[in-house]
Write a protein that holds these residues in place. Structure first.
Motif, PDB file in Angstrom:
ATOM      1  N   VAL A 126       0.695  -1.321  -0.112  1.00 20.85           N
ATOM      2  CA  VAL A 126       0.057  -0.201  -0.072  1.00 20.85           C
ATOM      3  C   VAL A 126       0.886   1.292   0.118  1.00 20.85           C
ATOM      4  N   MET A 127       1.964   1.242   0.925  1.00 15.93           N
ATOM      5  CA  MET A 127       2.848   2.407   0.991  1.00 15.93           C
ATOM      6  C   MET A 127       3.503   2.423  -0.579  1.00 15.93           C
ATOM      7  N   LYS A 128       3.886   1.608  -1.151  1.00 12.23           N
ATOM      8  CA  LYS A 128       4.374   1.800  -2.368  1.00 12.23           C
ATOM      9  C   LYS A 128       3.502   2.286  -3.498  1.00 12.23           C
ATOM     10  N   ALA A 129       2.324   1.828  -3.496  1.00  5.54           N
ATOM     11  CA  ALA A 129       1.168   2.207  -4.209  1.00  5.54           C
ATOM     12  C   ALA A 129       0.847   3.959  -3.759  1.00  5.54           C
ATOM     13  N   LEU A 130       1.133   4.093  -2.732  1.00  5.11           N
ATOM     14  CA  LEU A 130       0.913   5.665  -2.324  1.00  5.11           C
ATOM     15  C   LEU A 130       2.115   6.494  -2.813  1.00  5.11           C
ATOM     16  N   GLY A 131       3.191   5.858  -2.966  1.00  2.00           N
ATOM     17  CA  GLY A 131       4.283   6.914  -3.872  1.00  2.00           C
ATOM     18  C   GLY A 131       5.535   6.617  -2.835  1.00  2.00           C
ATOM     19  N   VAL A 132       5.512   5.669  -1.929  1.00  2.00           N
ATOM     20  CA  VAL A 132       6.510   5.642  -1.051  1.00  2.00           C
ATOM     21  C   VAL A 132       7.779   5.035  -2.224  1.00  2.00           C
ATOM     22  N   HIS A 133       9.010   5.592  -1.644  1.00  4.93           N
ATOM     23  CA  HIS A 133      10.301   4.887  -2.412  1.00  4.93           C
ATOM     24  C   HIS A 133      10.713   3.699  -2.038  1.00  4.93           C
ATOM     25  N   ASN A 134      11.216   2.861  -2.752  1.00  2.27           N
ATOM     26  CA  ASN A 134      11.670   1.605  -2.153  1.00  2.27           C
ATOM     27  C   ASN A 134      12.564   1.654  -1.279  1.00  2.27           C
ATOM     28  N   ARG A 135      13.482   2.731  -1.394  1.00  3.79           N
ATOM     29  CA  ARG A 135      14.447   2.974  -0.312  1.00  3.79           C
ATOM     30  C   ARG A 135      13.737   3.250   1.061  1.00  3.79           C
ATOM     31  N   ASP A 161       4.810  -5.481  -8.906  1.00  4.17           N
ATOM     32  CA  ASP A 161       3.814  -4.124  -8.851  1.00  4.17           C
ATOM     33  C   ASP A 161       2.800  -4.258  -7.413  1.00  4.17           C
ATOM     34  N   PRO A 162       2.711  -3.061  -6.968  1.00  3.14           N
ATOM     35  CA  PRO A 162       2.024  -2.926  -5.579  1.00  3.14           C
ATOM     36  C   PRO A 162       0.634  -3.676  -5.547  1.00  3.14           C
ATOM     37  N   LEU A 168      -0.154   1.129 -10.980  1.00  9.33           N
ATOM     38  CA  LEU A 168       0.080   0.188  -9.928  1.00  9.33           C
ATOM     39  C   LEU A 168       0.395  -1.092 -10.405  1.00  9.33           C
ATOM     40  N   LEU A 169       0.071  -1.528 -11.812  1.00 11.44           N
ATOM     41  CA  LEU A 169       0.392  -2.672 -12.506  1.00 11.44           C
ATOM     42  C   LEU A 169       0.919  -2.353 -13.785  1.00 11.44           C
ATOM     43  N   GLU A 206      12.570   3.907 -10.935  1.00  6.91           N
ATOM     44  CA  GLU A 206      11.760   3.784  -9.543  1.00  6.91           C
ATOM     45  C   GLU A 206      11.265   5.174  -9.005  1.00  6.91           C
ATOM     46  N   SER A 218       7.743   6.754  -8.381  1.00  6.88           N
ATOM     47  CA  SER A 218       6.907   6.711  -7.046  1.00  6.88           C
ATOM     48  C   SER A 218       6.627   8.297  -6.874  1.00  6.88           C
ATOM     49  N   ARG A 253       3.259   8.396  -8.460  1.00 12.00           N
ATOM     50  CA  ARG A 253       2.152   7.878  -7.816  1.00 12.00           C
ATOM     51  C   ARG A 253       1.846   8.774  -6.656  1.00 12.00           C
ATOM     52  N   ALA A 254       2.837   9.386  -5.952  1.00 13.10           N
ATOM     53  CA  ALA A 254       2.668  10.347  -4.802  1.00 13.10           C
ATOM     54  C   ALA A 254       1.903  11.514  -5.112  1.00 13.10           C
ATOM     55  N   PHE A 269      -8.655   2.624  -3.386  1.00 18.13           N
ATOM     56  CA  PHE A 269      -8.911   1.338  -3.662  1.00 18.13           C
ATOM     57  C   PHE A 269     -10.318   0.673  -3.075  1.00 18.13           C
ATOM     58  N   LEU A 315      -3.607   2.543   6.385  1.00 18.34           N
ATOM     59  CA  LEU A 315      -2.411   1.981   7.057  1.00 18.34           C
ATOM     60  C   LEU A 315      -2.735   2.177   8.660  1.00 18.34           C
ATOM     61  N   PHE A 361      -0.673  11.169   5.313  1.00 18.46           N
ATOM     62  CA  PHE A 361       0.690  10.324   4.666  1.00 18.46           C
ATOM     63  C   PHE A 361       1.265  10.718   3.348  1.00 18.46           C
ATOM     64  N   LEU A 371       5.126  12.976   1.064  1.00 21.41           N
ATOM     65  CA  LEU A 371       5.759  12.450  -0.200  1.00 21.41           C
ATOM     66  C   LEU A 371       5.791  13.735  -1.092  1.00 21.41           C
TER      67      LEU A 371
END
Ligand SMILES: Nc1ncnc2c1ncn2[C@@H]1O[C@H](COP(=O)(O)OP(=O)(O)OP(=O)(O)O)[C@@H](O)[C@H]1O
Ligand SMILES: [Mg+2]
Lengths: 369, 292
Positions: A279-288, A362-363, B58-59, B78, B82, B85-86, B93, B99, B110, B114
């Protein structure tokens, strides 16, 4: 993100406590085995270490004490004493044998010491006389607590009866024990015909022990001479080969179990958060940042578990001394650092592996399952 | 038409392999411009979630291209992905995906962490959104204590917090009572109109279809624009229900006429005795304005 990381960890406190406790239990096991190993290691060379001579002189070809015999003609004591740089030369007799006490047999180093020379002898006493008079013996305190032996009781050493004159401390380990009898009695028992086993040499101030040992070897024929540190190292490695390696293997097995358990706990911890991470990844949080959050949680779990295991170990040491006095425990900075570094490294690796899998897809894939 | 915010071409996505292979999205093309509100409807399992997930970055699709705000998403690294997306996409969804460790308000805030400006700058905006979605009183509640409707409204506020150019919502009113559902749809409608956003909603809600610029129908992985086609409403001669003759796949011929049915059962009853139903059905099919 840091906010989330900490709050998420505290969301299910019981789960956190269970994870930390499980990992701490595993580390405690390793610390305990390491402690036994270190304790036994200290104990096995205690006689050489505590006797505190600068140089040990022994029969040529002999290099250690554990499970050996050494004979040096008694006139060499004077010869050693005359070597330049020697302040004092003290002979001792020494044999490995079993002692029958209270209906049990104990493996022991038996050391013959001159009653009128306090240079050698037990370094810490629990009761009685520190120096055995003829017909007497100083034996480890464990004999008293374990076999109900009292001062004045009889023990059999090499088939002869001795009266217990004193109980010493710090002279017992699972691998050996140390008893003291008078020089004359041991000479009789060993039928040593005037020979001595080792000569302890005290150097004059400022004399280098290695140089002194070399000088003794050069000037006195058919002897070996070793500085105390070298002699300790020799005996230690022999002892490790002959018995301590069993403890070492147990430590390794315990370590492997601890690594597996820590890995499992942290791995499950991260895997359970797969959906939230996706979910965080889908919201745009970087993998890092996802890596950082999970590594931080893993380090917190590993770190707390490590601290808890140290605290438990600190409590276990006095407890062991009371409940299982035969086990000598010692905690070394080395062992603590090794366990700590392993704890943190395993936690990190166990966190990174599932995070890698989670962030690589993919998220939506993660939360459709 | 200005440059579309979203532009998809020949998007294909398949799941599984062998006999379990599903072509969830099969060659879909779609453009979405700023200020436009578009709905997607379709039977369950027709690929709606899969399609909007692809359109929301997302896919990854198996084939085809998706451009969002001029950026081809397949080529993004990457970091760029991101950031897209942000900041550019707000996704609501079907299953909320809040969260769990954060309060409703912190969930809303949240994504603001970002975006440039961070959460501090977004505080007032978050409160305004919570207020507008009727969540002020629940702002500090944890997701576990929220009702389904409250969760979904929180998720919508979260999607709107960074004022994205593209908003995609997958059945946002599926779990809401009709009042909250209407409120949510009004918010999404206002966003499209006032903030010059493109809004894409998967929904079965008739009311939003009335105000939508386009109503798309997804079936078997392909899209059709239903508003553009004349509606061919027909009355089921057996039960008298209205069915969409253009979409219905259950029909029977009798006396040179085609009759449409709501279900297989009605069709069977008709076929067993067409005479007794045909008259009524023929009367009602005055509504059928067949283009052919
Ligand atoms: N990750 C996946 N793996 C395998 N099959 C999938 C996956 N995701 C979706 N599918 C399949 O793809 C098809 C389309 O699914 P999707 O969820 O997009 O439909 P939907 O229109 O959103 O349905 P609903 O109205 O029930 O939400 C379904 O047959 C589904 O089983
Ligand atoms: Mg769906």
């Amino acid at each position: 993100m840091l906010n989330w990381t900490l709050r998420e960890l505290l969301l299910a406190p019981q789960q956190l406590v269970a994870s930390v406790a499980a990992v701490a239990g595993a580390f405690l096991l390793v610390l305990f085995f390491e402690g036994v190993f270190a304790g036994e290691s200290v104990q096995i060379v205690a006689l050489i270490d505590k006797t505190d001579a600068d140089v040990w002189v022994m029969q040529k070809g002999v290099g250690n004490m554990h499970m050996t015999t050494s004979f040096v003609s008694d006139w060499k004591v004077d010869a050693v004493a005359e070597v330049e740089g020697v302040a004092k030369a003290t002979p001792i007799l020494y044999m490995n044998t079993t002692i029958e006490a209270g209906g049990r047999n104990w493996f022991s180093y038996v050391v013959g010491v001159e009653a009128n020379d306090p240079r050698v002898g037990p370094w810490q006493m629990a009761a009685g006389a520190a120096h055995p008079s003829p017909g007497g013996a100083v034996v480890p305190e464990i004999f008293a607590s374990d076999a109900g032996l009292k001062l004045g009781d009889t023990v059999r050493i090499g088939g002869r009866d001795f009266r217990v004159d004193g109980f010493s401390r710090d002279t017992f380990s699972m691998a050996n024990s140390i008893s003291f009898v008078s020089f004359g009695d041991l000479a009789d028992l060993m039928n040593s015909l005037g020979a001595v086993s080792y000569i302890l040499v005290d150097a004059k101030p400022g004399v280098d022990p290695q140089a002194l040992a070399d000088r003794i070897k050069a000037q006195v024929e058919n002897v070996n001479a070793l500085p105390r540190a070298v002699f300790v190292a020799h005996d230690y490695s022999i002892a490790v080969q002959m018995g301590l390696n069993i403890i070492w293997i147990m430590t390794l097995i315990g370590g492997a179990l601890a690594v597996l358990l820590t890995g499992f706990v942290v791995y499950s911890h991260v895997t359970e958060r797969e959906r939230e991470l996706a979910v965080m990844k889908a919201l745009g949080v970087h993998n890092r940042s996802i890596y950082a959050a999970m590594c931080a949680q893993a380090l917190i779990i590993g770190g707390l578990a490590f601290i808890l295991s140290l605290a438990l170990m600190a409590a276990a040491m006095p407890l062991t001394a009371v409940l299982a006095p035969k086990i000598s425990l010692a905690i070394t900075a080395d062992a603590v650092m090794r366990v700590g570094a392993t704890a943190l490294a395993v936690s990190l690796v166990a966190a990174v592996i599932p995070v890698r899998r989670i962030v690589s897809v993919d998220p939506v894939t993660a939360f459709q399952q | 038409m200005t440059q579309p915010i979203l532009s998809a071409r020949d998007v294909v996505k398949t799941f599984g392999s062998g006999h379990t292979r599903v072509r969830a999205v099969d060659g879909v093309s779609l453009d979405l411009a700023a200020g436009e509100l578009v709905t997607i409807t379709g039977p369950s399992g027709s690929g709606k979630t899969t399609l909007v997930s692809i359109l929301g970055a997302l896919l990854q699709p198996d084939l085809g291209s998706v451009k969002i705000a001029g950026q081809e998403i397949a080529t993004l690294g990457e970091t760029a992905l991101s950031m897209l997306r942000a900041r550019t996409i707000g996704f609501v969804f079907q299953s909320f995906n809040l969260l769990e460790a954060l309060s409703a308000r912190d969930n809303v805030l949240f994504p603001a962490h970002l975006a440039p400006g961070g959460a501090r700058a977004a505080g007032a905006r978050a409160d305004a959104l919570l207020d507008r979605l009727g969540l002020s009183a629940r702002a500090h509640a944890m997701p576990g204590t929220l009702s389904g409707g409250e969760k979904q409204r929180t998720a919508i506020a979260r999607a709107l917090i960074n004022e994205p150019k593209l908003i995609i919502a997958d059945e946002p009113t599926g779990n809401l009572d009709s009042h909250s559902g209407q409120e949510v749809m009004m918010v999404l409608h206002d966003v499209a109109r006032d903030q010059d956003c493109a809004v894409l909603i998967v929904t079965h809600d008739q009311r939003i279809e009335e105000v939508a610029d386009r109503v798309l129908w997804l079936e078997d992985g392909t899209l059709r624009d239903r508003k553009a086609e004349p509606r061919k409403l027909a009355r089921d001669p057996v039960c008298n229900m209205l069915v969409d003759g253009g979409l219905s796949t259950i029909f029977a011929e009798h006396d040179g006429r085609r009759y449409h049915f709501c279900s297989e059962r009605c069709r069977e009853r008709f076929v067993a005795d067409p005479q007794s139903y045909a008259a009524g059905g023929a009367l009602a099919t005055a509504a059928e304005r067949s283009p052919t």
